[in-house]
Design a protein around this motif. Structure first.
Motif, PDB file in Angstrom:
ATOM      1  N   THR A  45      11.322  -3.473  95.334  1.00 42.34           N
ATOM      2  CA  THR A  45      10.326  -4.172  94.510  1.00 42.34           C
ATOM      3  C   THR A  45       9.934  -5.470  95.205  1.00 42.34           C
ATOM      4  O   THR A  45      10.517  -5.833  96.236  1.00 42.34           O
ATOM      5  CB  THR A  45      10.888  -4.517  93.113  1.00 42.34           C
ATOM      6  N   ARG A 101      16.423   1.551  89.261  1.00 40.81           N
ATOM      7  CA  ARG A 101      15.201   1.938  88.528  1.00 40.81           C
ATOM      8  C   ARG A 101      15.381   3.280  87.829  1.00 40.81           C
ATOM      9  O   ARG A 101      15.975   4.205  88.367  1.00 40.81           O
ATOM     10  CB  ARG A 101      14.025   2.008  89.503  1.00 40.81           C
ATOM     11  N   ASP A 150      13.033  -1.321  85.503  1.00 35.37           N
ATOM     12  CA  ASP A 150      13.892  -1.864  86.559  1.00 35.37           C
ATOM     13  C   ASP A 150      14.973  -2.771  85.988  1.00 35.37           C
ATOM     14  O   ASP A 150      14.777  -3.440  84.972  1.00 35.37           O
ATOM     15  CB  ASP A 150      13.060  -2.701  87.557  1.00 35.37           C
ATOM     16  N   ASP A 156       6.423  11.949  93.543  1.00 37.80           N
ATOM     17  CA  ASP A 156       6.137  10.573  93.973  1.00 37.80           C
ATOM     18  C   ASP A 156       5.330   9.881  92.869  1.00 37.80           C
ATOM     19  O   ASP A 156       4.100   9.951  92.842  1.00 37.80           O
ATOM     20  CB  ASP A 156       5.363  10.594  95.293  1.00 37.80           C
ATOM     21  N   TYR A 157       6.057   9.246  91.938  1.00 39.54           N
ATOM     22  CA  TYR A 157       5.424   8.647  90.765  1.00 39.54           C
ATOM     23  C   TYR A 157       4.560   7.443  91.105  1.00 39.54           C
ATOM     24  O   TYR A 157       3.651   7.068  90.354  1.00 39.54           O
ATOM     25  CB  TYR A 157       6.505   8.235  89.744  1.00 39.54           C
ATOM     26  N   SER A 158       4.821   6.799  92.258  1.00 40.70           N
ATOM     27  CA  SER A 158       4.090   5.559  92.589  1.00 40.70           C
ATOM     28  C   SER A 158       2.588   5.819  92.733  1.00 40.70           C
ATOM     29  O   SER A 158       1.771   4.929  92.518  1.00 40.70           O
ATOM     30  CB  SER A 158       4.639   4.932  93.868  1.00 40.70           C
ATOM     31  N   ARG A 159       2.232   7.072  93.040  1.00 42.56           N
ATOM     32  CA  ARG A 159       0.809   7.384  93.236  1.00 42.56           C
ATOM     33  C   ARG A 159       0.017   7.359  91.938  1.00 42.56           C
ATOM     34  O   ARG A 159      -1.199   7.216  91.962  1.00 42.56           O
ATOM     35  CB  ARG A 159       0.657   8.762  93.897  1.00 42.56           C
ATOM     36  N   ARG A 185       8.468   3.275  83.733  1.00 36.73           N
ATOM     37  CA  ARG A 185       9.215   2.838  84.921  1.00 36.73           C
ATOM     38  C   ARG A 185       9.924   1.529  84.576  1.00 36.73           C
ATOM     39  O   ARG A 185       9.284   0.519  84.312  1.00 36.73           O
ATOM     40  CB  ARG A 185       8.241   2.589  86.093  1.00 36.73           C
ATOM     41  N   ALA A 219      15.210   1.291  94.113  1.00 34.03           N
ATOM     42  CA  ALA A 219      13.805   1.127  94.500  1.00 34.03           C
ATOM     43  C   ALA A 219      13.573  -0.243  95.130  1.00 34.03           C
ATOM     44  O   ALA A 219      14.263  -1.220  94.808  1.00 34.03           O
ATOM     45  CB  ALA A 219      12.917   1.292  93.278  1.00 34.03           C
ATOM     46  N   ILE A 250       0.686   5.217  89.400  1.00 32.81           N
ATOM     47  CA  ILE A 250       0.703   3.885  88.782  1.00 32.81           C
ATOM     48  C   ILE A 250      -0.501   3.113  89.326  1.00 32.81           C
ATOM     49  O   ILE A 250      -0.557   2.796  90.510  1.00 32.81           O
ATOM     50  CB  ILE A 250       2.025   3.138  89.075  1.00 32.81           C
TER      51      ILE A 250
END
Length: 372
Positions: free
Chosen positions: A166, A173, A186, A249-252, A184, A164, A254
């Motif tokens: 960062t 990750r 890292d 898409d997990y970032s959405r 999540r 990922a 967070i």
């Protein structure tokens, strides 16, 4: 085949093998461990067709050979033998029996031919790199609690391991989520890992992997392809198929705009949640967090069983906020906090909360609120 091996060494090898074996299966050979002896080494191999573990160890090999025997039965026998015993394993192919001897104890176990044992096809791995066992343990142990158990969303039944981007450059990750909470984690990107394809490592593999990661300083060789992942030390190799699916898409989910900051002693918070949740209903396990300046009130109101309330002194300087959560989710996240303080970032009572350890962003947790 005839070998002699110290009981503790044999127990460690057989215990790793028998934990991979499925207790209920319709293919008899899959209940067995394949024992192969050659030179001064004996290997124990077990598989459920999705995971394969091979444990190699030193032994006195009087006669080379191979056979398969019930993994659970052999494990139970060795477990019950006295400490320090020297165990002798002798295979007689004419009778189809494996004799296990230690001191005055003798067992004769049924065997199946080694030719019937399925060996996982070797794979061409796109990426090969190594990482410290301590780093891998942190990545998987801190994320696995959020793995989904819902079989219909099979692509969430594992930990998504990938490279990922960062703020501090690229990282290795691990992410897991069940839609209610997310973890999540890292770690520094190991050398040669940059081209690794993202893979979903199944829950069972994550649990089995724990046994390879005892020594934090040990180097673990990792090989990754689109369909398989392999973790190996000089003694043990764990090979697993990966989940064939696309991780969302997990970032959405967070939250990036949460500004209401609560800092609380993780241990005090965990104990307080546990206490008030005693009266919560089994089904909802709902706990309400009421935030005022430098004060957190934990409240439970369960019509069937009673009410509970507890106050904690915290660092909080924003407006009054009331938000509800599943107590189990709060306890699981709090147990992952290694530092003294947990930091919660809120926005409103209907939006997810973000949790981390102090200012450290290498471990981030998200938990969805619930109506209380």
């Amino acid at each position: 085949m005839k070998i002699s091996i110290e009981r503790a060494t044999l127990l460690k090898a057989v215990s790793q093998a028998q934990s991979v074996v499925e207790r209920r299966n319709t293919i008899p050979i899959l209940a067995n461990v394949l024992i192969e002896a050659e030179d001064a080494t004996v290997s124990f191999r077990a598989t459920d067709l999705d995971i394969e573990v091979v444990d190699r160890t030193a032994a006195m090999v009087e006669r080379a050979g191979a056979t398969t025997v019930s993994a659970v039965m052999l494990h139970e026998i060795v477990r019950k033998l006295p400490d320090g015993a020297l165990v002798s394993l002798t295979d007689d192919q004419r009778t189809g029996r494996l004799t296990v001897e230690a001191g005055r104890s003798t067992f004769s176990l049924a065997t199946l031919p080694r030719e019937d044992f399925p060996v996982m096809a070797s794979s061409e791995y796109q990426t090969n790199f190594s990482a410290k066992a301590g780093d891998l343990k942190r990545l998987f142990e801190k994320s696995k609690f959020a793995i989904s158990t819902e079989e219909t969303r099979y692509y969430l039944n594992g930990v998504y391991m990938h490279v990922a981007e960062t703020e501090n450059g690229r990282a290795l990750r691990c992410v897991a989520t069940d839609g209610h909470r997310l973890a999540r984690i890292d770690a520094a990107l190991p050398e040669d890992a940059a081209g690794m394809p993202g893979v979903i490592v199944p829950r069972k593999t994550v649990n089995e992997l724990r046994k390879l990661l005892d020594d934090d300083e040990a180097d673990i060789a990792i090989s990754v392809s689109e369909t398989k992942v392999r973790f190996a030390t000089p003694e043990i190799a764990l090979t697993s198929k990966v989940i064939d699916g696309t991780f969302p898409d997990y970032s959405r989910v967070i939250p990036a705009g949460n500004t209401k900051r609560l800092e609380v002693d993780a241990s005090d918070f965990s104990k307080a949640v546990d206490r008030v949740a005693t009266v919560s209903s089994e089904r909802s396990r709902a706990v309400k967090l009421i935030l005022d300046e430098d004060k957190l009130t934990l409240s439970v109101n369960a019509p069937d069983s009673g009410t509970a309330e507890e106050e904690l002194v915290v660092a909080y300087g924003d407006e009054h906020l009331e938000i509800g959560f599943n107590a189990k989710y709060l306890l699981e996240i709090a147990s992952q906090i290694d530092r003294e303080n947990a930091v919660f970032m809120f926005n409103s009572s209907g939006e997810p909360a973000l949790v981390r350890e102090g200012s450290d962003t290498s471990a981030v947790y998200v938990v969805m609120p619930m109506r209380v």
